[in-house]
Design a protein around this motif. Structure first.
Motif, mmCIF file in Angstrom:
data_model
loop_
_atom_site.group_PDB
_atom_site.id
_atom_site.type_symbol
_atom_site.label_atom_id
_atom_site.label_comp_id
_atom_site.label_asym_id
_atom_site.label_seq_id
_atom_site.Cartn_x
_atom_site.Cartn_y
_atom_site.Cartn_z
ATOM 1 N N LEU A 240 8.797 38.333 -17.464
ATOM 2 C CA LEU A 240 8.255 38.307 -18.820
ATOM 3 C C LEU A 240 6.942 37.540 -18.842
ATOM 4 C CD1 LEU A 240 9.231 39.253 -21.646
ATOM 5 C CD2 LEU A 240 9.936 36.893 -22.040
ATOM 6 N N CYS A 241 6.947 36.424 -18.113
ATOM 7 C CA CYS A 241 5.769 35.561 -18.055
ATOM 8 C C CYS A 241 4.577 36.324 -17.446
ATOM 9 C CB CYS A 241 6.092 34.326 -17.239
ATOM 10 S SG CYS A 241 4.719 33.239 -17.014
ATOM 11 N N VAL A 242 4.827 37.058 -16.370
ATOM 12 C CA VAL A 242 3.769 37.839 -15.720
ATOM 13 C C VAL A 242 3.195 38.845 -16.721
ATOM 14 C CG1 VAL A 242 3.293 39.560 -13.952
ATOM 15 C CG2 VAL A 242 4.669 37.546 -13.401
ATOM 16 N N ALA A 243 4.093 39.522 -17.439
ATOM 17 C CA ALA A 243 3.644 40.504 -18.423
ATOM 18 C C ALA A 243 2.779 39.841 -19.490
ATOM 19 C CB ALA A 243 4.861 41.177 -19.055
ATOM 20 N N LEU A 244 3.196 38.654 -19.912
ATOM 21 C CA LEU A 244 2.436 37.950 -20.961
ATOM 22 C C LEU A 244 1.070 37.512 -20.452
ATOM 23 C CD1 LEU A 244 5.240 35.893 -22.730
ATOM 24 C CD2 LEU A 244 3.916 37.804 -23.643
ATOM 25 N N ILE A 245 1.000 37.083 -19.191
ATOM 26 C CA ILE A 245 -0.284 36.678 -18.619
ATOM 27 C C ILE A 245 -1.252 37.862 -18.629
ATOM 28 C CG2 ILE A 245 -1.457 36.017 -16.470
ATOM 29 C CD1 ILE A 245 0.936 34.270 -15.812
ATOM 30 N N VAL A 246 -0.724 39.004 -18.210
ATOM 31 C CA VAL A 246 -1.564 40.206 -18.192
ATOM 32 C C VAL A 246 -2.064 40.516 -19.602
ATOM 33 C CG1 VAL A 246 -1.581 42.690 -17.770
ATOM 34 C CG2 VAL A 246 -0.466 41.154 -16.146
ATOM 35 N N THR A 247 -1.150 40.487 -20.579
ATOM 36 C CA THR A 247 -1.540 40.753 -21.967
ATOM 37 C C THR A 247 -2.620 39.787 -22.424
ATOM 38 O OG1 THR A 247 0.833 41.071 -22.247
ATOM 39 C CG2 THR A 247 -0.519 41.305 -24.222
ATOM 40 N N GLY A 260 -1.069 31.906 -31.529
ATOM 41 C CA GLY A 260 -0.274 31.034 -30.690
ATOM 42 C C GLY A 260 1.003 30.426 -31.203
ATOM 43 N N TRP A 261 0.969 29.745 -32.317
ATOM 44 C CA TRP A 261 2.017 28.804 -32.663
ATOM 45 C C TRP A 261 3.435 29.360 -32.568
ATOM 46 C CZ3 TRP A 261 5.518 26.815 -36.311
ATOM 47 C CH2 TRP A 261 5.684 25.422 -36.218
ATOM 48 N N THR A 262 3.688 30.436 -33.271
ATOM 49 C CA THR A 262 5.056 30.975 -33.320
ATOM 50 C C THR A 262 5.561 31.334 -31.932
ATOM 51 O OG1 THR A 262 4.337 31.989 -35.368
ATOM 52 C CG2 THR A 262 6.503 32.619 -34.551
ATOM 53 N N SER A 263 4.747 32.074 -31.214
ATOM 54 C CA SER A 263 5.200 32.511 -29.900
ATOM 55 C C SER A 263 5.432 31.317 -28.978
ATOM 56 C CB SER A 263 4.190 33.477 -29.288
ATOM 57 O OG SER A 263 2.898 32.925 -29.385
ATOM 58 N N LEU A 264 4.601 30.279 -29.154
ATOM 59 C CA LEU A 264 4.741 29.095 -28.297
ATOM 60 C C LEU A 264 6.082 28.400 -28.496
ATOM 61 C CD1 LEU A 264 1.579 26.866 -27.934
ATOM 62 C CD2 LEU A 264 3.205 27.624 -26.202
ATOM 63 N N TYR A 265 6.417 28.137 -29.775
ATOM 64 C CA TYR A 265 7.653 27.367 -29.938
ATOM 65 C C TYR A 265 8.881 28.228 -29.658
ATOM 66 C CZ TYR A 265 9.248 28.562 -34.766
ATOM 67 O OH TYR A 265 9.738 29.169 -35.870
#
Ligand code: UDP
Ligand code: MG
Length: 322
Positions: A240-247, A260-265
């Protein structure tokens, strides 16, 4: 041939008279030699004194008192280690398992030469809907762990041969769940179906907390699969993290900013939760290893009507196969 009947009792004063009134004729009618071992699991009511009274005119009744409440499965273990019979039946004291079925079990074991006869509840309509559904889920899960040899709805009402009991008594695990251990051993077996009755008196000694504990013991005693959950969750998070980095990189390249905020917490809390759950699971297994390594006796006998030895010397020899 001696038949032994093991009955764990915890605060069953209200049920004990009716229990004995039905068990005794059922056993007398068998035409076989028998003994009944009532294991008093640290009752705080008058269960023991009533049992001792009943013993006065029923010499086959033996009363084994444990020093404190150790729970149903460990009380059964105390019984299994105390009995001498060639066949051993375990039965609850609340008449939910009909004693009349014992004769059928014994006949089946001798006729078909099987080592285990399970009492299988064909009708649980007298149990509450919650109990039925939670039991259904429990057996469904356990069949996946133990394998299909586990009969659906087989509780602790069963007959076992001496060979099986010898194996059970040699187990080193701290809290064996017999209803799962016995099928997993692979002895030849048969089934007797019976309708589960209502408890004759008193209340259930299995509140939700004990049911949860039995489930934990059952799962951790049979499978290390939950430990693998951590690996799978970790792998999933990584992908999931790899996919998010690409996005994020794509968004950055095209001049946009990922809000940022919502997705971060959400990410932080989710990962924190997953980690704590995995730690807890790990802890369950470590706890079992710890308890096994302590080698404390799982129960102590305060008094046994069959052995005049002082109580302090009757520490069960659980660590050596008998
Ligand atoms: N029991 C026991 N120790 C305990 C709890 C229960 O020896 O800590 C005995 C209880 O006296 C009964 C049997 O185990 O003979 C089954 O308990 P119960 O009928 O309360 O459970 P349920 O049928 O509700 O699952
Ligand atoms: Mg019961």
């Amino acid at each position: 041939m001696l038949l032994s009947v093991v009955t764990p009792m915890y605060n069953e004063r209200e049920a004990v008279d009716q229990f004995v009134a039905r068990l005794r004729p059922a056993l007398d009618g068998l035409g076989a030699e028998y003994e009944v071992v009532a294991v008093d699991d640290g009752s705080t009511d008058a269960t023991v004194s009533r049992l001792l009274q009943l013993r006065a005119d029923w010499p086959q009744l033996r009363v084994v008192s444990l020093r404190r409440n150790v729970g149903h499965q460990t009380a059964l273990r105390a019984g299994f280690q105390a009995v001498r019979g060639e066949y051993v039946v375990s039965i609850d004291a609340d008449l939910q398992d009909p004693p009349e079925v014992i004769g059928e079990m014994l006949a089946l074991a001798r006729r078909d030469q099987v080592d285990v006869v399970y009492g299988v509840r064909s009708d649980r309509s007298t149990d509450s809907a919650f109990k039925r559904n939670s039991a259904g889920l429990y057996y469904w899960t356990m069949r996946r762990l133990v394998g299909s040899s586990l009969s659906d709805q087989a509780g602790d009402f069963r007959l076992m041969s001496r060979a099986v009991v010898t194996v059970l008594n040699s187990l080193q695990e701290p809290r064996p769940v017999y209803r799962l251990v016995v099928p997993s051993l692979g002895f030849s077996s048969g089934e007797v179906r019976y309708a589960r009755q209502e408890r004759v008196a008193g209340r259930t000694k299995y509140p939700l907390s004990r049911m949860v504990r039995l489930t934990f013991d059952s799962v951790t005693g049979f499978s290390a699969a939950p430990l693998r959950l951590a690996t799978w969750l970790g792998l999933f998070s990584f992908l999931l993290c790899v996919a998010l980095i690409v996005t994020a990189l794509v968004a950055w390249g095209s001049g946009g900013v990922v809000p940022g905020w919502t997705s971060l917490y959400i990410a932080v809390l989710l990962l924190g939760g997953i980690q704590l759950i995995c730690l807890g699971l790990l802890g369950e297994y470590v706890g079992r290893i710890y308890m096994a390594s302590q080698q404390r006796p799982p129960y102590l006998i305060a008094h046994d009507t069959a052995s005049p030895a002082p109580a302090e010397t009757s520490v069960p020899a659980v660590r050596t196969p008998s």
